[in-house]
Write a protein that holds these residues in place. Structure first.
Motif, mmCIF file in Angstrom:
data_model
loop_
_atom_site.group_PDB
_atom_site.id
_atom_site.type_symbol
_atom_site.label_atom_id
_atom_site.label_comp_id
_atom_site.label_asym_id
_atom_site.label_seq_id
_atom_site.Cartn_x
_atom_site.Cartn_y
_atom_site.Cartn_z
ATOM 1 N N ALA A 48 0.882 -0.953 0.015
ATOM 2 C CA ALA A 48 -0.044 0.149 0.112
ATOM 3 C C ALA A 48 0.976 1.249 -0.099
ATOM 4 O O ALA A 48 0.513 2.278 -0.816
ATOM 5 C CB ALA A 48 -0.922 -0.100 1.236
ATOM 6 N N LEU A 49 1.838 1.326 0.733
ATOM 7 C CA LEU A 49 2.981 2.240 0.757
ATOM 8 C C LEU A 49 3.635 2.471 -0.705
ATOM 9 O O LEU A 49 3.617 3.679 -1.027
ATOM 10 C CB LEU A 49 4.140 2.209 2.042
ATOM 11 C CG LEU A 49 5.132 3.322 1.841
ATOM 12 C CD1 LEU A 49 4.447 4.491 2.520
ATOM 13 C CD2 LEU A 49 6.215 2.905 3.012
ATOM 14 N N VAL A 50 3.833 1.592 -1.324
ATOM 15 C CA VAL A 50 4.498 1.618 -2.670
ATOM 16 C C VAL A 50 3.492 2.355 -3.672
ATOM 17 O O VAL A 50 3.801 3.143 -4.383
ATOM 18 C CB VAL A 50 4.873 0.064 -3.041
ATOM 19 C CG1 VAL A 50 5.176 0.441 -4.665
ATOM 20 C CG2 VAL A 50 6.222 -0.200 -2.385
ATOM 21 N N ARG A 51 2.185 1.784 -3.649
ATOM 22 C CA ARG A 51 1.352 2.445 -4.378
ATOM 23 C C ARG A 51 1.091 4.045 -4.190
ATOM 24 O O ARG A 51 1.019 4.603 -5.229
ATOM 25 C CB ARG A 51 -0.183 1.630 -4.388
ATOM 26 C CG ARG A 51 -0.154 0.349 -4.977
ATOM 27 C CD ARG A 51 -1.471 0.008 -4.865
ATOM 28 N NE ARG A 51 -2.212 -0.315 -3.468
ATOM 29 C CZ ARG A 51 -2.128 -1.274 -2.855
ATOM 30 N NH1 ARG A 51 -1.544 -2.551 -3.068
ATOM 31 N NH2 ARG A 51 -2.848 -1.431 -1.847
ATOM 32 N N ALA A 52 1.062 4.263 -2.958
ATOM 33 C CA ALA A 52 0.991 5.589 -2.405
ATOM 34 C C ALA A 52 2.035 6.449 -2.856
ATOM 35 O O ALA A 52 1.772 7.647 -3.435
ATOM 36 C CB ALA A 52 0.759 5.782 -0.832
ATOM 37 N N LEU A 53 3.179 6.072 -2.882
ATOM 38 C CA LEU A 53 4.377 6.862 -3.172
ATOM 39 C C LEU A 53 4.400 6.772 -4.628
ATOM 40 O O LEU A 53 4.993 7.990 -5.304
ATOM 41 C CB LEU A 53 5.776 5.991 -2.675
ATOM 42 C CG LEU A 53 5.851 6.234 -1.026
ATOM 43 C CD1 LEU A 53 6.877 5.413 -0.658
ATOM 44 C CD2 LEU A 53 5.947 7.750 -0.594
ATOM 45 N N ASP A 54 4.247 5.901 -5.466
ATOM 46 C CA ASP A 54 3.957 5.754 -6.968
ATOM 47 C C ASP A 54 3.102 6.841 -7.536
ATOM 48 O O ASP A 54 3.232 7.613 -8.301
ATOM 49 C CB ASP A 54 3.444 4.400 -7.657
ATOM 50 C CG ASP A 54 4.895 3.410 -7.323
ATOM 51 O OD1 ASP A 54 5.981 3.940 -7.411
ATOM 52 O OD2 ASP A 54 4.502 2.353 -7.689
ATOM 53 N N ARG A 55 2.107 6.983 -6.763
ATOM 54 C CA ARG A 55 1.063 7.999 -7.222
ATOM 55 C C ARG A 55 1.508 9.330 -6.978
ATOM 56 O O ARG A 55 1.386 10.217 -7.694
ATOM 57 C CB ARG A 55 -0.450 7.768 -6.608
ATOM 58 C CG ARG A 55 -1.020 6.549 -6.885
ATOM 59 C CD ARG A 55 -2.617 6.576 -6.340
ATOM 60 N NE ARG A 55 -2.745 6.732 -5.069
ATOM 61 C CZ ARG A 55 -2.704 5.365 -4.171
ATOM 62 N NH1 ARG A 55 -2.743 4.406 -4.876
ATOM 63 N NH2 ARG A 55 -2.953 5.233 -2.848
ATOM 64 N N GLU A 56 2.235 9.638 -5.832
ATOM 65 C CA GLU A 56 2.797 10.812 -5.650
ATOM 66 C C GLU A 56 3.866 11.191 -6.478
ATOM 67 O O GLU A 56 3.848 12.450 -7.064
ATOM 68 C CB GLU A 56 3.389 10.615 -4.072
ATOM 69 C CG GLU A 56 4.078 12.204 -3.659
ATOM 70 C CD GLU A 56 2.988 13.060 -3.413
ATOM 71 O OE1 GLU A 56 3.175 14.280 -3.557
ATOM 72 O OE2 GLU A 56 1.681 12.778 -3.104
ATOM 73 N N GLU A 57 4.665 10.310 -6.989
ATOM 74 C CA GLU A 57 5.756 10.543 -8.090
ATOM 75 C C GLU A 57 5.028 10.859 -9.161
ATOM 76 O O GLU A 57 5.631 11.772 -10.186
ATOM 77 C CB GLU A 57 6.707 9.536 -8.136
ATOM 78 C CG GLU A 57 7.721 9.564 -7.114
ATOM 79 C CD GLU A 57 8.738 8.765 -7.398
ATOM 80 O OE1 GLU A 57 9.943 9.351 -7.860
ATOM 81 O OE2 GLU A 57 8.941 7.357 -7.423
ATOM 82 N N GLN A 58 3.798 10.490 -9.695
ATOM 83 C CA GLN A 58 3.242 10.542 -11.108
ATOM 84 C C GLN A 58 2.493 11.777 -10.940
ATOM 85 O O GLN A 58 2.149 12.216 -12.024
ATOM 86 C CB GLN A 58 2.456 9.284 -11.238
ATOM 87 C CG GLN A 58 3.269 8.057 -11.524
ATOM 88 C CD GLN A 58 2.347 6.778 -11.287
ATOM 89 O OE1 GLN A 58 1.093 6.910 -11.455
ATOM 90 N NE2 GLN A 58 3.000 5.757 -11.201
ATOM 91 N N MET A 59 2.261 12.633 -9.870
ATOM 92 C CA MET A 59 1.501 13.640 -9.931
ATOM 93 C C MET A 59 2.233 14.858 -10.761
ATOM 94 O O MET A 59 3.374 14.942 -10.648
ATOM 95 C CB MET A 59 1.318 14.206 -8.357
ATOM 96 C CG MET A 59 0.173 13.237 -7.644
ATOM 97 S SD MET A 59 -0.155 14.006 -6.117
ATOM 98 C CE MET A 59 -0.876 15.261 -6.025
#
Length: 205
Positions: free
Chosen positions: A194-205
């Motif tokens: 879940a943390l990985v998904r959250a950080l991936d979304r943050e980087e793609q913003m």
């Protein structure tokens, strides 16, 4: 923890050269040895005399370089924590072009590796007796945040870096508590996903 320092007034003249380059070098040498001993035997029953045996000196020499047993214990814990952070940063930095999530995840084996149990004891001690040892917990954030900030993309502004670094720090602390108390590796990996998904979304913003 045992052993009480001598009154500071009686030691003022004796400690006058402790801040000299030679004194600082000797202090670092002693601290390295005490930190090594703590990393092996933990914080329980820590005392100046135990530390002195590990450092190959006397408790009076330690009092010359440190402001009593609590100061020595705190400085040794900081030393152990810096070692772990340095290793974690190296692990996170291996391999160019990796995502923030991958770099954070690669730190985990280091965080639960050598000496981690002693650092968990230190946080527990700070919670148990905050009046005497609160800085063991407060200093953890001051030590970890710069390393986590350094992992964030360079083009992020400082506020965004700080917010994400604080999120990572809080989440990793939760994982460490879970790992120490239950050993639920599968649950921790699920949390990491879940943390990985959250950080991936943050980087793609």
């Amino acid at each position: 923890m045992t052993d009480s320092p001598e009154p500071s007034g009686e030691r003022a003249g004796y400690r006058r050269s402790a801040k000299s380059p030679r004194g600082e070098a000797r202090r670092r040498e002693l601290l390295d040895k005490v930190a090594d001993e703590l990393g092996t035997n933990g914080l329980v029953d820590f005392s100046l005399r135990r530390a002195a045996r590990a450092a190959g000196t006397t408790h009076k020499v330690l009092l010359y370089h440190f402001d009593g047993p609590e100061d020595l214990l705190t400085q040794a814990v900081l030393q152990l924590r810096e070692r772990r952070i340095d290793r974690a940063v190296v692990a996170a930095g291996e391999g160019d072009g990796r995502s923030l999530a991958d770099r954070v995840h690669s730190m985990w084996p280091t965080l639960i590796g050598t000496e981690s149990w002693v650092l968990d004891q230190a946080i527990g001690l700070a919670m148990y007796d905050a009046g005497r040892y609160a800085d063991l917990a407060r200093s953890a954030s001051r030590q970890y945040l710069p390393a986590l900030l350094s992992l964030c993309p360079e083009d992020w502004d400082e506020q965004r870096k700080t917010e994400v670094a604080e999120l990572i720090l809080a989440t990793l602390r939760g994982f460490l508590i879970e790992w120490r108390t239950s050993g639920d590796a599968a649950g921790i990996e699920a949390g990491f996903a879940a943390l990985v998904r959250a950080l991936d979304r943050e980087e793609q913003m």
